[in-house]
Design an enzyme around this catalytic site. Sequence first.
Site, mmCIF file in Angstrom:
data_model
loop_
_atom_site.group_PDB
_atom_site.id
_atom_site.type_symbol
_atom_site.label_atom_id
_atom_site.label_comp_id
_atom_site.label_asym_id
_atom_site.label_seq_id
_atom_site.Cartn_x
_atom_site.Cartn_y
_atom_site.Cartn_z
ATOM 1 N N GLY A 11 0.837 -1.200 0.000
ATOM 2 C CA GLY A 11 0.000 0.000 0.000
ATOM 3 C C GLY A 11 0.869 1.246 0.000
ATOM 4 N N ARG A 73 0.488 -4.828 -4.838
ATOM 5 C CA ARG A 73 0.691 -5.812 -3.770
ATOM 6 C C ARG A 73 1.145 -7.160 -4.341
ATOM 7 N NH1 ARG A 73 -0.785 -3.914 1.166
ATOM 8 N NH2 ARG A 73 -2.406 -2.319 1.326
ATOM 9 N N THR A 112 6.263 -6.653 1.901
ATOM 10 C CA THR A 112 7.442 -6.365 1.065
ATOM 11 C C THR A 112 8.713 -6.913 1.704
ATOM 12 O OG1 THR A 112 6.347 -4.364 0.302
ATOM 13 C CG2 THR A 112 8.730 -4.487 -0.062
ATOM 14 N N ASP A 134 0.758 1.981 9.098
ATOM 15 C CA ASP A 134 0.371 1.147 10.251
ATOM 16 C C ASP A 134 1.439 1.102 11.344
ATOM 17 O OD1 ASP A 134 -1.872 0.599 8.858
ATOM 18 O OD2 ASP A 134 -1.364 -1.475 8.363
ATOM 19 N N ARG A 169 -24.126 13.488 20.337
ATOM 20 C CA ARG A 169 -24.087 12.166 19.698
ATOM 21 C C ARG A 169 -22.838 11.399 20.073
ATOM 22 N NH1 ARG A 169 -25.479 14.400 13.663
ATOM 23 N NH2 ARG A 169 -27.696 13.889 13.667
ATOM 24 N N MET A 176 -7.471 3.284 10.106
ATOM 25 C CA MET A 176 -6.829 2.119 9.484
ATOM 26 C C MET A 176 -5.975 1.339 10.483
ATOM 27 S SD MET A 176 -5.770 2.826 5.569
ATOM 28 C CE MET A 176 -6.941 2.512 4.243
ATOM 29 N N GLY A 177 -5.759 0.083 10.183
ATOM 30 C CA GLY A 177 -4.994 -0.806 11.057
ATOM 31 C C GLY A 177 -5.755 -2.113 11.172
ATOM 32 N N GLN A 298 -6.311 8.718 4.946
ATOM 33 C CA GLN A 298 -5.142 8.661 5.843
ATOM 34 C C GLN A 298 -3.848 8.376 5.102
ATOM 35 O OE1 GLN A 298 -6.765 6.330 9.643
ATOM 36 N NE2 GLN A 298 -7.751 5.750 7.756
HETATM 37 O O1 F6P Z 1 -1.051 -1.455 5.138
HETATM 38 C C1 F6P Z 1 -1.573 -0.197 5.103
HETATM 39 C C2 F6P Z 1 -3.067 -0.221 4.994
HETATM 40 O O2 F6P Z 1 -3.503 1.106 4.781
HETATM 41 C C3 F6P Z 1 -3.801 -0.851 6.181
HETATM 42 O O3 F6P Z 1 -3.970 0.020 7.264
HETATM 43 C C4 F6P Z 1 -5.125 -1.234 5.551
HETATM 44 O O4 F6P Z 1 -5.698 -2.282 6.287
HETATM 45 C C5 F6P Z 1 -4.713 -1.652 4.170
HETATM 46 O O5 F6P Z 1 -3.492 -1.005 3.886
HETATM 47 C C6 F6P Z 1 -5.697 -1.323 3.095
HETATM 48 O O6 F6P Z 1 -5.232 -1.858 1.898
HETATM 49 P P1 F6P Z 1 -5.742 -1.493 0.443
HETATM 50 O O7 F6P Z 1 -5.286 -0.108 0.119
HETATM 51 O O8 F6P Z 1 -5.105 -2.507 -0.438
HETATM 52 O O9 F6P Z 1 -7.234 -1.563 0.484
#
Ligand code: F6P
Length: 372
Positions: A11, A73, A112, A134, A169, A176-177, A298
């Site tokens: 990514g 990837r 990688t 991450d 609310r 992400m993570g 992000q």
């Molecule tokens: O590894 C980085 C990341 O942004 C993760 O936080 C997330 O789960 C994943 O890549 C999302 O991957 P993609 O961009 O292939 O949907």
Amino acid sequence: MINIGILTAGGDSPGLNAAIRGVGKAAIGEYEMHVVGFENGFRGLVHNRHRTLDSQALSGILTLGGTILGTSRDKPHKMQIGERQLDMTPAIIETYNDHHLDALVCLGGGGTQKNALRLAQHGLNIVTLPKTIDNDVAKTDVTFGFDTALGIATEAMDRLHSTAHSHHRIIVCEIMGHKVGWLALGAGIAGGADVILLPEIPYDVEKVAEAIRSRVRSGKRFSIVAIAEGAMSKDVAPKVWAARAAKDAATNKEEKAAARAELAALERGLKGNTLRLSQQLEEMTGLESRITILGHVQRGGTPSAADRVLATRIGTTCAQYINEGRFGVMVGVAGNSTQPVPLTEVAGHTKYVPVDHDWIKSARLVRTCLGD
Ligand code: F6P
């Protein structure tokens, strides 16, 4: 003259171009090397899609988001070629030799690092740089991209505060993570989230609801929940962890395929988790709830100053390692210094948030609910 190749894989992440520039400028200016960039990760090596990275090509890219080389990837040993998945390692070695490369620099995250190690084991001279928002690459204090993403997620939390407050609310913000919670934890602390949920700490929805109800009792009729995309409830987490362990322990193809299928089914069940949690909290607290999924915002845009500095530091160090003939290593960050870390110590390892980490302790001390 020393010839080096460079590629970006996995990514994308803010700071990739700053790192390419750091490697390239030091390689050309200091060590008189010739630099070739391969496109779209390891696939560029398979199809020999490349371009020369001279001083001009490296100029003006420091502040750019994404990667000028493109990424994918793709895995060298299992690459989709038409309808089939093939081991393209021999084609990669051929391209490496055709270009008379003395070294290949791979910029990427956990996947990688594993692919790079496989190529190193086939005799290629590899140096890697740790990249990912991450921050989960083993044996480095930090990865570039993390600081920028942390800033973006924190700003989002700040903005969500005022609207959550105005409308009384709950806002559940997904960060992400997938396997690790560094980003959700960091942004949750920096953004003053009332609840932070991480993949490393399974949550009990009743505990989360009670934390929110307790805020209401003290006159605070809004709450911000920062949830990592891979956070799991205490009912689901043990099953997912067991399936992951079974996949890693599988000794033959059949076992591996069965373990993969079971894990995939469990992970499919996790999709929509954030929405489910939001609905549960609405029912359990009587407050209105909304969700915000930050997603790829992000990963986009210009890198922060800290990421530019980090990427430049480890990029230039990488050129130095190549000049010294240090291969099969990642440029790891250790405090204010860098160190060569053998790829065997990085590949296949994940830097999870330790449950007794200082950030966790501090979050608990400011009375943030971690769902346990
Ligand atoms: O590894 C980085 C990341 O942004 C993760 O936080 C997330 O789960 C994943 O890549 C999302 O991957 P993609 O961009 O292939 O949907």
